[in-house]
Scaffold this motif. Structure first.
Motif, PDB file in Angstrom:
ATOM      1  N   SER A 123      -5.553   4.147 -18.841  1.00 21.08           N
ATOM      2  CA  SER A 123      -6.396   3.047 -18.349  1.00 21.08           C
ATOM      3  C   SER A 123      -5.588   1.888 -17.789  1.00 21.08           C
ATOM      4  CB  SER A 123      -7.335   2.555 -19.449  1.00 21.08           C
ATOM      5  OG  SER A 123      -6.598   2.117 -20.576  1.00 21.08           O
ATOM      6  N   SER A 124      -4.331   1.781 -18.160  1.00 19.64           N
ATOM      7  CA  SER A 124      -3.504   0.687 -17.631  1.00 19.64           C
ATOM      8  C   SER A 124      -2.714   1.093 -16.385  1.00 19.64           C
ATOM      9  CB  SER A 124      -2.538   0.196 -18.708  1.00 19.64           C
ATOM     10  OG  SER A 124      -1.645   1.235 -19.060  1.00 19.64           O
ATOM     11  N   MET A 125      -2.788   2.362 -16.003  1.00 16.67           N
ATOM     12  CA  MET A 125      -2.027   2.821 -14.830  1.00 16.67           C
ATOM     13  C   MET A 125      -2.819   2.600 -13.547  1.00 16.67           C
ATOM     14  SD  MET A 125      -0.108   6.362 -15.865  1.00 16.67           S
ATOM     15  CE  MET A 125       0.826   6.408 -14.342  1.00 16.67           C
ATOM     16  N   ASP A 126      -2.124   2.105 -12.539  1.00 16.41           N
ATOM     17  CA  ASP A 126      -2.705   1.970 -11.208  1.00 16.41           C
ATOM     18  C   ASP A 126      -2.147   3.104 -10.361  1.00 16.41           C
ATOM     19  OD1 ASP A 126      -3.687   1.252  -8.736  1.00 16.41           O
ATOM     20  OD2 ASP A 126      -2.908  -0.788  -8.791  1.00 16.41           O
ATOM     21  N   PHE A 127      -3.005   3.981  -9.898  1.00 14.95           N
ATOM     22  CA  PHE A 127      -2.580   5.120  -9.087  1.00 14.95           C
ATOM     23  C   PHE A 127      -2.559   4.772  -7.596  1.00 14.95           C
ATOM     24  CE2 PHE A 127      -3.749   6.897 -13.129  1.00 14.95           C
ATOM     25  CZ  PHE A 127      -2.719   7.800 -13.356  1.00 14.95           C
ATOM     26  N   LEU A 128      -2.839   3.511  -7.279  1.00 16.97           N
ATOM     27  CA  LEU A 128      -2.733   2.943  -5.931  1.00 16.97           C
ATOM     28  C   LEU A 128      -3.554   3.666  -4.867  1.00 16.97           C
ATOM     29  CD1 LEU A 128       1.065   2.084  -6.027  1.00 16.97           C
ATOM     30  CD2 LEU A 128      -0.854   0.540  -6.451  1.00 16.97           C
ATOM     31  N   PRO A 129      -4.804   3.988  -5.184  1.00 19.05           N
ATOM     32  CA  PRO A 129      -5.648   4.563  -4.132  1.00 19.05           C
ATOM     33  C   PRO A 129      -5.991   3.484  -3.101  1.00 19.05           C
ATOM     34  CG  PRO A 129      -6.985   4.049  -6.033  1.00 19.05           C
ATOM     35  CD  PRO A 129      -5.552   3.772  -6.428  1.00 19.05           C
ATOM     36  N   PHE A 130      -6.436   3.913  -1.947  1.00 14.99           N
ATOM     37  CA  PHE A 130      -6.842   2.959  -0.919  1.00 14.99           C
ATOM     38  C   PHE A 130      -7.943   3.556  -0.064  1.00 14.99           C
ATOM     39  CE2 PHE A 130      -3.164   5.280   0.680  1.00 14.99           C
ATOM     40  CZ  PHE A 130      -3.573   5.690   1.935  1.00 14.99           C
ATOM     41  N   VAL A 131      -8.632   2.700   0.676  1.00 19.44           N
ATOM     42  CA  VAL A 131      -9.697   3.137   1.567  1.00 19.44           C
ATOM     43  C   VAL A 131      -9.216   3.100   3.010  1.00 19.44           C
ATOM     44  CG1 VAL A 131     -12.034   2.637   2.396  1.00 19.44           C
ATOM     45  CG2 VAL A 131     -11.492   2.383  -0.045  1.00 19.44           C
ATOM     46  N   ASP A 132      -8.635   1.990   3.406  1.00 19.27           N
ATOM     47  CA  ASP A 132      -8.226   1.743   4.792  1.00 19.27           C
ATOM     48  C   ASP A 132      -6.723   1.970   4.928  1.00 19.27           C
ATOM     49  OD1 ASP A 132      -7.274   0.396   7.150  1.00 19.27           O
ATOM     50  OD2 ASP A 132      -9.126  -0.773   7.197  1.00 19.27           O
ATOM     51  N   VAL A 133      -6.327   2.981   5.685  1.00 21.63           N
ATOM     52  CA  VAL A 133      -4.911   3.334   5.798  1.00 21.63           C
ATOM     53  C   VAL A 133      -4.098   2.225   6.473  1.00 21.63           C
ATOM     54  CG1 VAL A 133      -5.152   4.672   7.940  1.00 21.63           C
ATOM     55  CG2 VAL A 133      -3.287   5.181   6.358  1.00 21.63           C
ATOM     56  N   GLU A 134      -4.646   1.584   7.492  1.00 26.32           N
ATOM     57  CA  GLU A 134      -3.904   0.504   8.140  1.00 26.32           C
ATOM     58  C   GLU A 134      -3.706  -0.669   7.182  1.00 26.32           C
ATOM     59  OE1 GLU A 134      -4.889  -0.615  12.221  1.00 26.32           O
ATOM     60  OE2 GLU A 134      -6.069   1.229  12.344  1.00 26.32           O
ATOM     61  N   GLU A 135      -4.731  -0.974   6.401  1.00 24.50           N
ATOM     62  CA  GLU A 135      -4.621  -2.068   5.437  1.00 24.50           C
ATOM     63  C   GLU A 135      -3.597  -1.733   4.355  1.00 24.50           C
ATOM     64  OE1 GLU A 135      -4.891  -5.712   3.894  1.00 24.50           O
ATOM     65  OE2 GLU A 135      -5.693  -5.058   5.823  1.00 24.50           O
TER      66      GLU A 135
END
Length: 164
Positions: free
Chosen positions: A115-127
């Motif tokens: 629960s404390s890990m950020d897997f760094l997903p994203f929506v906008d590739v340019e952002e």
């Protein structure tokens, strides 16, 4: 035959093409490229790089993490690189999930609390490219004179475009 055994046989053909020239430890272009582990992205071929030209640092999503910064600091301070390229790509696996959902999945399937890990997903590739460029620009471990650029690679066409 396992894939590893196949890889070892294929390596012999590679050795024959590689030759015996000793390449310098430091990358010729003085560039480090931060990119994704995606198997559809052959960075050296896409950028016209040969052996010994650049450091290519890969992880899931091509994200700038603490460990990626560690590698970049070594690349710069020990190997002389003076430029960093952030190279993300279209249709990335990191765009297919949300942190909380993935954390729940891992807890259920592996019985591990992440629960404390950020897997760094994203929506906008340019952002995501802009965010990672900004992280590097703000890092006290990356000197101000290091050139930082960003681009997105299209996995369907092989074409890249600059991100400002």
């Amino acid at each position: 035959m396992s894939y590893f055994e196949h890889f070892m046989k294929a390596n012999q053909a590679y050795v024959d093409l590689h030759g015996r020239e000793h390449l310098p430890l430091k990358p010729k272009t003085r560039v480090a490229i931060v990119t994704c582990m995606d198997s559809r992205l052959h960075v050296a071929q896409a950028l016209g790089l040969a052996l010994g030209d650049a450091h290519i640092l890969r992880n899931a999503g091509g994200r700038v993490t603490e460990d990626m910064i560690r590698s970049l600091v070594i690349s710069q301070q020990q190997m002389g690189t003076r430029e960093i390229v952030i190279l993300h790509h279209t249709d990335c696996g990191a765009q297919t999930f949300k942190n909380q959902d993935f954390q729940k999945h891992l807890n259920k399937t592996l019985a591990v609390d992440v629960s404390s890990m950020d897997f760094l997903p994203f929506v906008d590739v340019e952002e995501s490219v802009r965010e990672d460029m900004e992280l590097l620009k703000k890092s006290p471990l990356i000197p101000e004179d290091v050139v930082i650029s960003g681009a997105v690679y299209d996995v369907d066409t092989g074409r890249m475009f600059v991100v400002q």
